[in-house]
Design a protein around this motif. Structure first.
Motif, PDB file in Angstrom:
ATOM      1  N   VAL A 172       0.834  -1.195   0.000  1.00 48.58           N
ATOM      2  CA  VAL A 172       0.000   0.000   0.000  1.00 48.58           C
ATOM      3  C   VAL A 172       0.872   1.249   0.000  1.00 48.58           C
ATOM      4  N   ILE A 173       1.902   1.229   0.819  1.00 51.14           N
ATOM      5  CA  ILE A 173       2.814   2.374   0.866  1.00 51.14           C
ATOM      6  C   ILE A 173       3.476   2.578  -0.488  1.00 51.14           C
ATOM      7  N   ASP A 174       3.916   1.510  -1.123  1.00 50.83           N
ATOM      8  CA  ASP A 174       4.515   1.615  -2.456  1.00 50.83           C
ATOM      9  C   ASP A 174       3.530   2.201  -3.458  1.00 50.83           C
ATOM     10  N   ALA A 175       2.270   1.800  -3.379  1.00 47.44           N
ATOM     11  CA  ALA A 175       1.252   2.322  -4.297  1.00 47.44           C
ATOM     12  C   ALA A 175       1.043   3.816  -4.089  1.00 47.44           C
ATOM     13  N   ILE A 176       1.052   4.269  -2.843  1.00 46.14           N
ATOM     14  CA  ILE A 176       0.899   5.698  -2.556  1.00 46.14           C
ATOM     15  C   ILE A 176       2.088   6.477  -3.098  1.00 46.14           C
ATOM     16  N   ILE A 177       3.275   5.963  -2.880  1.00 46.88           N
ATOM     17  CA  ILE A 177       4.476   6.637  -3.385  1.00 46.88           C
ATOM     18  C   ILE A 177       4.446   6.713  -4.903  1.00 46.88           C
ATOM     19  N   ASP A 178       4.049   5.634  -5.573  1.00 47.91           N
ATOM     20  CA  ASP A 178       3.959   5.642  -7.032  1.00 47.91           C
ATOM     21  C   ASP A 178       2.917   6.640  -7.517  1.00 47.91           C
ATOM     22  N   ALA A 179       1.788   6.741  -6.803  1.00 45.80           N
ATOM     23  CA  ALA A 179       0.713   7.637  -7.221  1.00 45.80           C
ATOM     24  C   ALA A 179       1.122   9.099  -7.126  1.00 45.80           C
ATOM     25  N   ARG A 180       1.958   9.448  -6.170  1.00 43.33           N
ATOM     26  CA  ARG A 180       2.314  10.848  -6.016  1.00 43.33           C
ATOM     27  C   ARG A 180       3.637  11.204  -6.682  1.00 43.33           C
TER      28      ARG A 180
END
Length: 77
Positions: free
Chosen positions: A51-59
């Motif tokens: 989930v953290i990786d997905a947030i970092i990728d999104a921003r």
């Protein structure tokens, strides 16, 4: 959460079940109206690091720019 049509869900059910067991969730809709949610059984969630990786990728590539305080005050107006 991805929204998919009922026909597509029926056609690709095996694939969707595999993805759901890996933690993905889907909204199944018919004529644009949400009917059901498909996700992992037992309230399982994707691992926190994923989930953290997905947030970092999104921003990635998004920059606030300018004065942060001015941006905050502008949002309050």
């Amino acid at each position: 959460m991805t929204t998919i049509g009922a026909y597509e869900a029926k056609t690709h059910l095996s694939e969707l079940l595999e993805r759901a067991s890996a933690g993905e969730e889907f909204i199944i809709a018919k004529h644009g109206r949400a009917l059901a949610r498909l996700g992992p059984a037992g309230g399982q969630r994707p691992p926190a690091l994923g989930v953290i990786d997905a947030i970092i990728d999104a921003r990635r590539g998004i920059e606030l720019g300018g004065d942060l305080r001015a941006l905050i005050e502008e949002g309050r107006a």
